[in-house]
Design an enzyme around this catalytic site. Structure first.
Site, PDB file in Angstrom:
ATOM      1  N   ARG A   1       9.938   9.495   3.860  1.00 24.78           N
ATOM      2  CA  ARG A   1       9.888  10.711   4.669  1.00 24.78           C
ATOM      3  C   ARG A   1       9.441  10.339   6.071  1.00 24.78           C
ATOM      4  NH1 ARG A   1       4.811  14.815   3.402  1.00 24.78           N
ATOM      5  NH2 ARG A   1       3.303  13.208   3.836  1.00 24.78           N
TER       6      ARG A   1
ATOM      7  N   ASP B   1      -2.911   9.268   0.101  1.00 24.20           N
ATOM      8  CA  ASP B   1      -1.569   8.689   0.052  1.00 24.20           C
ATOM      9  C   ASP B   1      -1.421   7.909  -1.249  1.00 24.20           C
ATOM     10  OD1 ASP B   1       0.575   6.671   0.358  1.00 24.20           O
ATOM     11  OD2 ASP B   1       0.747   7.553   2.345  1.00 24.20           O
TER      12      ASP B   1
ATOM     13  N   ASP C   1      -0.357   4.196  -0.949  1.00 27.45           N
ATOM     14  CA  ASP C   1      -1.428   3.337  -0.425  1.00 27.45           C
ATOM     15  C   ASP C   1      -2.513   3.120  -1.474  1.00 27.45           C
ATOM     16  OD1 ASP C   1      -0.064   3.310   1.930  1.00 27.45           O
ATOM     17  OD2 ASP C   1      -1.494   4.526   3.048  1.00 27.45           O
TER      18      ASP C   1
HETATM   19  N1  URA Z   1       2.425  11.912  -0.247  1.00 31.14           N
HETATM   20  C1  URA Z   1       1.223  11.411  -0.663  1.00 31.14           C
HETATM   21  O1  URA Z   1       1.130  10.253  -1.079  1.00 31.14           O
HETATM   22  N2  URA Z   1       0.133  12.214  -0.587  1.00 31.14           N
HETATM   23  C2  URA Z   1       0.185  13.474  -0.155  1.00 31.14           C
HETATM   24  O2  URA Z   1      -0.835  14.158  -0.141  1.00 31.14           O
HETATM   25  C3  URA Z   1       1.444  13.976   0.282  1.00 31.14           C
HETATM   26  C4  URA Z   1       2.545  13.174   0.209  1.00 31.14           C
END
Ligand code: URA
Length: 211
Positions: free
Chosen positions: A103, A202, A205
Site C-alpha cells: 500500500r 505494523d 515489522d
Molecule cells: N497494517 C499494519 O501492519 N498495521 C496497521 O495498523 C494497519 C495496517
C-alpha cells in the site's frame, strides 16, 4: 459479505500479548501462528468435504475427507507469511499461492507487485491471510482478483480489523454471500496514517523487523 468475530478467551489472551509493544519478534511470530490456528478452525467451518469409507479396527464406517480441488491458501506478502504455518497446520493438503500487495503510505491505495497463483481458480475455496484489515484497500483488491479468476468462495482471515476497513469490504462485496471475513477483534478506528487503533502496530515489522 459475512463477518465473523471470534470471541474466545484464548483468542483474546493471545491477541492481548500481540498488542503489547514489549512483545519481541520471536514471541510475536509464535503467538500469531497460534492465533491463526484458532481462527482457522472457525474459518474452515464450511470447507468442502465428501463422504469417505473407512475401516476402523472394529467396523467399517463412513467418515469424510476434503474434496478435490483442494482449498487454496493465499498469504498476502509480506505480513501474511507470518500466518501461513498456522493455517496449513489445519489444512496440510491445501495448495498455497502468493499475492504480493503493497500500500502506498500516502494514498493508502494497494497495488499488486507479485503473483504466484493459478490463472484458473474455478470452483476453488480460497483462504486469504492478511493480518491487518485496515483501510480495506488491499483486501478488496485481493478478493476481486481471486473472484475474477473463478474462486467460488473467499474467506479472509485477519488478526485484527478496523470498522472503516470492514465497511469498505462490505460495500465492495455487499451482495456476495461467499465472501467472509474472520477476525479476532474489531478495533476502534484508523488513525491519520491508516494504522489500526489501538491495534498492534505494523504487523510486518513486528514479525520480521523493519527492513
Ligand atoms: N497494517 C499494519 O501492519 N498495521 C496497521 O495498523 C494497519 C495496517
Amino acid at each position: 459479505m459475512r463477518l465473523s468475530v471470534i470471541e474466545h478467551p484464548l483468542v483474546a489472551h493471545k491477541l492481548t500479548a500481540l498488542r503489547d509493544a514489549t512483545t519481541d519478534s520471536p514471541t510475536f511470530r509464535r503467538l500469531a501462528d497460534e492465533l491463526v490456528t484458532l481462527l482457522a478452525y472457525e474459518a474452515t467451518r464450511e470447507v468442502r468435504v465428501e463422504p469417505h469409507p473407512v475401516n476402523t479396527p472394529v467396523a467399517p464406517t463412513t467418515g469424510v475427507r476434503l474434496t478435490s480441488p483442494k482449498p487454496i491458501v493465499v498469504p498476502i506478502l509480506r505480513a501474511g507469511l507470518g500466518m501461513l504455518d498456522g493455517m496449513v497446520r489445519l489444512l496440510p493438503t491445501a495448495e498455497v499461492g502468493f499475492l504480493g500487495m503493497i500500500r502506498d503510505e500516502t494514498t493508502l491505495q494497494a497495488t499488486t507487485y507479485a503473483n504466484r497463483l493459478p490463472d484458473d481458480l474455478s470452483g476453488r475455496q480460497v483462504y486469504v491471510l492478511d493480518p491487518m484489515l485496515a483501510t480495506g484497500g488491499t483486501l478488496v483488491a485481493a478478493v476481486e482478483y481471486l473472484l475474477e479468476r473463478g474462486a467460488v468462495d473467499v474467506t479472509a482471515i485477519c488478526l485484527l480489523a478496523a470498522p472503516e476497513g470492514i465497511e469498505v469490504v462490505r460495500s465492495a462485496f455487499d451482495e456476495h454471500a461467499h465472501v467472509t471475513v474472520v477476525t479476532a477483534a474489531v478495533d476502534e478506528r484508523l488513525d491519520e496514517n491508516g494504522y489500526i487503533v489501538p491495534g498492534l502496530g505494523d504487523a510486518g515489522d513486528r514479525l520480521y523487523g523493519v527492513v
